[in-house]
Motif scaffolding. Structure first.
Motif, PDB file in Angstrom:
ATOM      1  N   CYS A 137       0.833  -1.205   0.000  1.00 18.13           N
ATOM      2  CA  CYS A 137       0.000   0.000   0.000  1.00 18.13           C
ATOM      3  C   CYS A 137       0.868   1.255   0.000  1.00 18.13           C
ATOM      4  CB  CYS A 137      -0.910   0.017   1.230  1.00 18.13           C
ATOM      5  SG  CYS A 137      -1.866   1.548   1.379  1.00 18.13           S
ATOM      6  N   PRO A 138       0.791   2.078  -1.049  1.00 14.16           N
ATOM      7  CA  PRO A 138       1.620   3.285  -1.108  1.00 14.16           C
ATOM      8  C   PRO A 138       1.126   4.401  -0.190  1.00 14.16           C
ATOM      9  CG  PRO A 138       0.188   3.190  -3.021  1.00 14.16           C
ATOM     10  CD  PRO A 138      -0.022   1.909  -2.268  1.00 14.16           C
ATOM     11  N   TYR A 139      -0.044   4.213   0.426  1.00 12.58           N
ATOM     12  CA  TYR A 139      -0.615   5.230   1.306  1.00 12.58           C
ATOM     13  C   TYR A 139      -0.371   4.925   2.789  1.00 12.58           C
ATOM     14  CZ  TYR A 139      -2.838   6.423  -3.082  1.00 12.58           C
ATOM     15  OH  TYR A 139      -3.050   6.757  -4.399  1.00 12.58           O
ATOM     16  N   HIS A 140       0.192   3.750   3.072  1.00  9.69           N
ATOM     17  CA  HIS A 140       0.575   3.373   4.436  1.00  9.69           C
ATOM     18  C   HIS A 140      -0.607   3.479   5.415  1.00  9.69           C
ATOM     19  CE1 HIS A 140       4.529   3.674   2.675  1.00  9.69           C
ATOM     20  NE2 HIS A 140       4.341   4.968   2.436  1.00  9.69           N
ATOM     21  N   VAL A 141      -1.721   2.881   5.042  1.00 10.63           N
ATOM     22  CA  VAL A 141      -2.936   3.030   5.848  1.00 10.63           C
ATOM     23  C   VAL A 141      -3.443   1.703   6.416  1.00 10.63           C
ATOM     24  CG1 VAL A 141      -3.689   5.144   4.720  1.00 10.63           C
ATOM     25  CG2 VAL A 141      -4.359   2.944   3.737  1.00 10.63           C
ATOM     26  N   ARG A 142      -2.716   0.633   6.194  1.00  9.71           N
ATOM     27  CA  ARG A 142      -3.125  -0.664   6.745  1.00  9.71           C
ATOM     28  C   ARG A 142      -2.349  -0.971   8.015  1.00  9.71           C
ATOM     29  NH1 ARG A 142      -5.165  -5.262   2.954  1.00  9.71           N
ATOM     30  NH2 ARG A 142      -6.537  -4.065   1.588  1.00  9.71           N
ATOM     31  N   PHE A 143      -2.919  -1.841   8.838  1.00  6.47           N
ATOM     32  CA  PHE A 143      -2.252  -2.255  10.067  1.00  6.47           C
ATOM     33  C   PHE A 143      -2.677  -3.678  10.405  1.00  6.47           C
ATOM     34  CE2 PHE A 143      -6.263  -0.243  11.202  1.00  6.47           C
ATOM     35  CZ  PHE A 143      -6.810  -1.110  12.127  1.00  6.47           C
ATOM     36  N   ILE A 144      -1.935  -4.314  11.289  1.00  2.04           N
ATOM     37  CA  ILE A 144      -2.309  -5.636  11.779  1.00  2.04           C
ATOM     38  C   ILE A 144      -3.116  -5.460  13.058  1.00  2.04           C
ATOM     39  CG2 ILE A 144      -1.472  -7.831  12.705  1.00  2.04           C
ATOM     40  CD1 ILE A 144      -1.123  -7.581   9.699  1.00  2.04           C
ATOM     41  N   HIS A 145      -4.329  -5.961  13.043  1.00  2.00           N
ATOM     42  CA  HIS A 145      -5.208  -5.854  14.212  1.00  2.00           C
ATOM     43  C   HIS A 145      -4.595  -6.635  15.373  1.00  2.00           C
ATOM     44  CE1 HIS A 145      -8.799  -6.157  16.700  1.00  2.00           C
ATOM     45  NE2 HIS A 145      -9.396  -5.263  15.904  1.00  2.00           N
ATOM     46  N   PRO A 146      -4.422  -5.996  16.514  1.00  2.00           N
ATOM     47  CA  PRO A 146      -3.728  -6.654  17.626  1.00  2.00           C
ATOM     48  C   PRO A 146      -4.474  -7.841  18.233  1.00  2.00           C
ATOM     49  CG  PRO A 146      -4.645  -4.547  18.315  1.00  2.00           C
ATOM     50  CD  PRO A 146      -4.803  -4.610  16.832  1.00  2.00           C
ATOM     51  N   VAL A 147      -5.755  -7.968  17.964  1.00  2.00           N
ATOM     52  CA  VAL A 147      -6.525  -9.084  18.508  1.00  2.00           C
ATOM     53  C   VAL A 147      -6.653 -10.222  17.492  1.00  2.00           C
ATOM     54  CG1 VAL A 147      -8.745  -9.812  19.463  1.00  2.00           C
ATOM     55  CG2 VAL A 147      -7.818  -7.555  20.042  1.00  2.00           C
ATOM     56  N   SER A 148      -7.112  -9.884  16.289  1.00  2.00           N
ATOM     57  CA  SER A 148      -7.311 -10.908  15.263  1.00  2.00           C
ATOM     58  C   SER A 148      -6.023 -11.287  14.550  1.00  2.00           C
ATOM     59  CB  SER A 148      -8.332 -10.423  14.228  1.00  2.00           C
ATOM     60  OG  SER A 148      -7.823  -9.314  13.505  1.00  2.00           O
ATOM     61  N   LEU A 149      -5.006 -10.393  14.623  1.00  2.00           N
ATOM     62  CA  LEU A 149      -3.716 -10.593  13.951  1.00  2.00           C
ATOM     63  C   LEU A 149      -3.864 -10.671  12.437  1.00  2.00           C
ATOM     64  CD1 LEU A 149      -1.998 -13.122  16.393  1.00  2.00           C
ATOM     65  CD2 LEU A 149      -1.926 -10.622  16.408  1.00  2.00           C
ATOM     66  N   THR A 150      -4.896 -10.016  11.935  1.00  2.00           N
ATOM     67  CA  THR A 150      -5.114  -9.937  10.489  1.00  2.00           C
ATOM     68  C   THR A 150      -5.060  -8.486  10.046  1.00  2.00           C
ATOM     69  OG1 THR A 150      -7.513  -9.843  10.860  1.00  2.00           O
ATOM     70  CG2 THR A 150      -6.553 -12.012  10.439  1.00  2.00           C
ATOM     71  N   ALA A 151      -4.928  -8.272   8.745  1.00  2.00           N
ATOM     72  CA  ALA A 151      -4.859  -6.918   8.204  1.00  2.00           C
ATOM     73  C   ALA A 151      -6.196  -6.211   8.392  1.00  2.00           C
ATOM     74  CB  ALA A 151      -4.491  -6.963   6.725  1.00  2.00           C
ATOM     75  N   ASP A 152      -6.120  -4.921   8.669  1.00  2.00           N
ATOM     76  CA  ASP A 152      -7.331  -4.138   8.887  1.00  2.00           C
ATOM     77  C   ASP A 152      -7.104  -2.728   8.354  1.00  2.00           C
ATOM     78  OD1 ASP A 152      -9.866  -3.480   9.632  1.00  2.00           O
ATOM     79  OD2 ASP A 152      -9.582  -3.809  11.786  1.00  2.00           O
ATOM     80  N   LYS A 153      -8.220  -1.985   8.162  1.00  2.00           N
ATOM     81  CA  LYS A 153      -8.152  -0.625   7.638  1.00  2.00           C
ATOM     82  C   LYS A 153      -9.558  -0.073   7.515  1.00  2.00           C
ATOM     83  CE  LYS A 153      -8.815  -1.798   2.883  1.00  2.00           C
ATOM     84  NZ  LYS A 153      -9.999  -0.941   2.884  1.00  2.00           N
ATOM     85  N   CYS A 154      -9.683   1.166   7.061  1.00  2.00           N
ATOM     86  CA  CYS A 154     -10.996   1.757   6.789  1.00  2.00           C
ATOM     87  C   CYS A 154     -11.704   0.990   5.679  1.00  2.00           C
ATOM     88  CB  CYS A 154     -10.814   3.228   6.385  1.00  2.00           C
ATOM     89  SG  CYS A 154     -12.243   3.951   5.522  1.00  2.00           S
ATOM     90  N   ASN A 155     -12.977   0.708   5.899  1.00  2.00           N
ATOM     91  CA  ASN A 155     -13.795   0.140   4.824  1.00  2.00           C
ATOM     92  C   ASN A 155     -15.101   0.923   4.663  1.00  2.00           C
ATOM     93  OD1 ASN A 155     -15.240  -0.706   7.052  1.00  2.00           O
ATOM     94  ND2 ASN A 155     -15.330  -2.863   6.453  1.00  2.00           N
ATOM     95  N   PHE A 156     -15.004   2.240   4.937  1.00  2.00           N
ATOM     96  CA  PHE A 156     -16.166   3.137   4.849  1.00  2.00           C
ATOM     97  C   PHE A 156     -17.309   2.671   5.746  1.00  2.00           C
ATOM     98  CE2 PHE A 156     -15.005   4.673   0.302  1.00  2.00           C
ATOM     99  CZ  PHE A 156     -14.261   5.723   0.808  1.00  2.00           C
ATOM    100  N   CYS A 157     -16.971   2.024   6.865  1.00  2.23           N
ATOM    101  CA  CYS A 157     -17.993   1.500   7.795  1.00  2.23           C
ATOM    102  C   CYS A 157     -18.967   0.563   7.091  1.00  2.23           C
ATOM    103  CB  CYS A 157     -18.759   2.641   8.469  1.00  2.23           C
ATOM    104  SG  CYS A 157     -17.787   3.666   9.585  1.00  2.23           S
ATOM    105  N   ARG A 158     -18.436  -0.226   6.198  1.00  2.00           N
ATOM    106  CA  ARG A 158     -19.269  -1.115   5.379  1.00  2.00           C
ATOM    107  C   ARG A 158     -20.099  -2.095   6.207  1.00  2.00           C
ATOM    108  NH1 ARG A 158     -17.015  -6.146   2.140  1.00  2.00           N
ATOM    109  NH2 ARG A 158     -18.836  -6.719   0.921  1.00  2.00           N
TER     110      ARG A 158
END
Length: 228
Positions: A137-158
């Motif tokens: 991601c060139p925008y550096h907006v993803r992170f690893i969720h500390p509980v699920s240990l999976t990738a997470d980010k904004c999804n427009f509150c989908r």
């Protein structure tokens, strides 16, 4: 075989009945209509944003984002010579790209672009936490969720606000109405009208990602399309 006009109309009518009565075909037709009919996007008006962080707090509460990570950030966007007294702010969050590098980089297919909404999202059940999408991601907006240990980010509150027929939490809470959200494929939507009526820019457009977060540049600042 030759066709008369009457025979052609009869055959077309039979196809129409089949589409309306056969469940799989009817669902396929519906999904195609959705895929071509909706493309969600957001506009951040930097001339109105006061950096109050209400959007960040609303996002955290609505989507149950743990402390230490965040789906969005609103950071100071200083102009040259402001001596640290900036009153302009830049929104950093997923751009929901038309051509998302995170989706291409994902080895399991967990990162995907939803054809029904244009939203880039993560299937938590398929994500293995390899961080390839974070690196891509060139925008550096993803992170690893500390509980699920999976990738997470904004999804427009989908899964939260949009699922309930409401606007994303950040849009609802903003006291300055600096955020506009809607369907870009609808020329009469609020966001389509806003983009047509304002001078806007998009971050790192030169990468060919096709970001769907638009911005109105701050009054004292310069348009900086290189911001992450």
């Amino acid at each position: 075989m030759s066709y008369t006009r009457r025979k052609l109309i009869q055959r077309l009518g039979a196809c129409t009945v089949l589409l309306l009565t056969d469940p799989p075909l009817r669902l396929l037709l519906a999904s195609e209509n959705i895929a071509t009919g909706v493309r969600y996007a957001m506009l951040h008006d930097e001339t109105r944003c006061i950096g109050c962080q209400a959007c960040v707090a609303a996002c955290r509460k609505t989507n149950k984002v743990p402390e230490g990570v965040s789906r969005l950030a609103v950071v100071p966007n200083p102009s040259p010579g402001d001596d640290g007294k900036t009153r302009q702010f830049f929104r950093r969050s997923c751009q929901h790209c038309d051509n998302p590098p995170c989706v291409t980089a994902c080895p399991t297919g967990a990162s995907y672009k939803d054809p029904a909404t244009g939203i880039v999202d993560v299937n938590q059940e398929r994500c293995i936490g390899c961080r390839y999408c974070l690196a891509a991601c060139p925008y550096h907006v993803r992170f690893i969720h500390p509980v699920s240990l999976t990738a997470d980010k904004c999804n427009f509150c989908r899964d939260t606000e949009l699922a309930a027929g409401r606007l994303p939490a950040c849009v609802q809470i903003c006291p300055m109405k600096a955020l506009t959200f809607g369907n870009l494929n609808d020329p009469d939507s609020a966001i389509s009208q806003a983009i047509r009526s304002k001078v806007v820019y998009r971050s790192k457009l030169y990468l060919g990602t096709g970001p769907n977060v638009y911005r109105v540049a701050g009054k004292q600042g310069e348009i900086n399309p290189n911001r992450s």
